[in-house]
Design a protein around this motif. Structure first.
Motif, short mmCIF file in Angstrom:
data_model
loop_
_atom_site.label_atom_id
_atom_site.label_comp_id
_atom_site.label_asym_id
_atom_site.label_seq_id
_atom_site.Cartn_x
_atom_site.Cartn_y
_atom_site.Cartn_z
N LYS A 146 0.83 -1.21 0.00
CA LYS A 146 0.00 0.00 0.00
C LYS A 146 0.87 1.27 0.00
N TYR A 202 -12.18 -2.30 -3.87
CA TYR A 202 -12.72 -2.46 -2.51
C TYR A 202 -14.25 -2.34 -2.48
N HIS A 220 -16.64 -3.07 0.40
CA HIS A 220 -16.68 -2.21 1.59
C HIS A 220 -17.39 -0.88 1.31
N PHE A 244 -15.80 3.86 6.63
CA PHE A 244 -14.41 4.21 6.32
C PHE A 244 -14.10 4.15 4.83
N GLU A 250 -12.33 7.21 3.21
CA GLU A 250 -10.97 7.30 3.76
C GLU A 250 -10.06 6.23 3.11
N LEU A 251 -10.62 5.02 2.95
CA LEU A 251 -9.87 3.90 2.37
C LEU A 251 -9.48 4.23 0.91
N ARG A 255 -1.95 -14.15 4.47
CA ARG A 255 -2.69 -13.46 5.53
C ARG A 255 -1.96 -13.61 6.88
N MET A 295 0.99 -11.28 6.90
CA MET A 295 0.53 -9.89 7.00
C MET A 295 0.20 -9.49 8.43
N THR A 350 -5.62 -6.90 10.70
CA THR A 350 -5.93 -5.64 10.00
C THR A 350 -5.43 -4.44 10.78
N ARG A 404 2.36 -6.21 9.19
CA ARG A 404 1.64 -5.05 9.72
C ARG A 404 2.22 -4.60 11.06
N VAL A 428 -4.94 1.22 11.60
CA VAL A 428 -5.86 0.32 10.89
C VAL A 428 -6.15 0.84 9.48
N GLY A 429 -6.11 2.15 9.30
CA GLY A 429 -6.37 2.72 7.98
C GLY A 429 -5.17 2.62 7.05
N ASN A 468 -2.25 0.42 6.64
CA ASN A 468 -1.73 -0.83 7.20
C ASN A 468 -0.85 -1.64 6.25
N HIS A 503 -2.11 -5.40 1.53
CA HIS A 503 -3.41 -6.07 1.31
C HIS A 503 -3.14 -7.51 0.93
N GLY A 504 -4.05 -8.41 1.30
CA GLY A 504 -3.99 -9.78 0.80
C GLY A 504 -5.38 -10.35 0.60
P1 ATP Z 1 -7.17 -5.82 3.16
O1 ATP Z 1 -8.47 -6.15 2.45
O2 ATP Z 1 -6.64 -4.45 2.78
O3 ATP Z 1 -6.17 -6.91 3.00
P2 ATP Z 1 -8.23 -6.78 5.63
O4 ATP Z 1 -8.77 -7.89 4.79
O5 ATP Z 1 -7.33 -7.14 6.76
O6 ATP Z 1 -7.46 -5.74 4.72
P3 ATP Z 1 -10.82 -5.54 5.53
O7 ATP Z 1 -11.86 -5.77 6.55
O8 ATP Z 1 -10.95 -6.20 4.19
O9 ATP Z 1 -9.41 -5.90 6.20
O10 ATP Z 1 -10.69 -3.96 5.33
C1 ATP Z 1 -10.09 -3.44 4.16
C2 ATP Z 1 -9.24 -2.25 4.54
O11 ATP Z 1 -10.09 -1.21 4.99
C3 ATP Z 1 -8.28 -2.49 5.71
O12 ATP Z 1 -7.07 -3.04 5.33
C4 ATP Z 1 -8.09 -1.08 6.23
O13 ATP Z 1 -7.10 -0.40 5.47
C5 ATP Z 1 -9.44 -0.45 5.99
N1 ATP Z 1 -10.22 -0.50 7.22
C6 ATP Z 1 -10.84 -1.57 7.76
N2 ATP Z 1 -11.45 -1.25 8.91
C7 ATP Z 1 -11.21 0.07 9.11
C8 ATP Z 1 -11.56 1.02 10.10
N3 ATP Z 1 -12.30 0.67 11.16
N4 ATP Z 1 -11.13 2.29 9.95
C9 ATP Z 1 -10.39 2.67 8.89
N5 ATP Z 1 -10.02 1.82 7.90
C10 ATP Z 1 -10.42 0.54 8.01
#
Ligand code: ATP
Ligand code: MG
Length: 139
Positions: free
Chosen positions: A11, A51, A54, A59, A62-63, A87, A90, A93, A104, A111-112, A114, A117-118
């Motif tokens: 990222k 994404y 989501h 979020f 922001e993401l 995972r 990594m 999250t 991570r 958390v934002g 991080n 991604h996987g």
């Molecule tokens: P990724 O999909 O990026 O590998 P993940 O599978 O661990 O991450 P997800 O639940 O898929 O987590 O969330 C996708 C991404 O959204 C997270 O990696 C993070 O960057 C962001 N995210 C998730 N929860 C929050 C939150 N509460 N506040 C801000 N950003 C968040």
């Protein structure tokens, strides 16, 4: 055990911090080979589409802003049980909850933002690999 491919993204925070090499070295050390890789700048539409699952979350804006804040490295990792193993490497999250030694824990600030991604399942891996790569680009 099964031979799998999974999508990984380094990222923008980790690219900015100069951690591309550290992260790729870790995957290779753990036996995950790089089947394809590209550094690129995601557009807003590309990040939103990637994404999309989501899109209803608070979020999401922001993401997408974060994922388009600078270049990323998109990669396909290949190896035995690559999806789950990536995972595990990594970590959680939220880096505050990530196990010692995970990417991570080592490289993420929040958390934002991080670091990596996987793909989280075989279905996600298939969709996400096809989102960024054509079959001819992978070996
Ligand atoms: P990724 O999909 O990026 O590998 P993940 O599978 O661990 O991450 P997800 O639940 O898929 O987590 O969330 C996708 C991404 O959204 C997270 O990696 C993070 O960057 C962001 N995210 C998730 N929860 C929050 C939150 N509460 N506040 C801000 N950003 C968040
Ligand atoms: Mg996810």
């Amino acid at each position: 055990m099964s031979r799998e491919r999974t999508l990984s993204i380094i990222k923008p925070d980790a690219v900015r911090a100069g951690n591309i090499g550290n992260i790729i070295a870790r995957f290779e050390r753990e036996g995950l080979a790089i089947a394809g890789a590209r550094k690129c700048q995601l557009s807003q539409a590309e990040a939103e589409g990637f994404y999309a699952e989501h899109s209803a979350r608070g979020f999401f804006g922001e993401l997408v802003a974060f994922m388009t804040s600078g270049p990323v490295v998109v990669m396909v990792l290949e190896g035995d049980d690559a999806i789950v193993r990536n995972r595990t490497i990594m970590g959680a999250t939220n880096p505050a909850n990530a196990a010692e030694g995970t990417l991570r824990k080592l490289y993420a600030a929040s958390v934002g933002e991080n670091a990596v991604h996987g793909s989280d399942s075989p279905a996600s891996a298939a969709r996400e690999i096809a989102y960024f790569f054509r079959a001819i680009e992978l070996s």
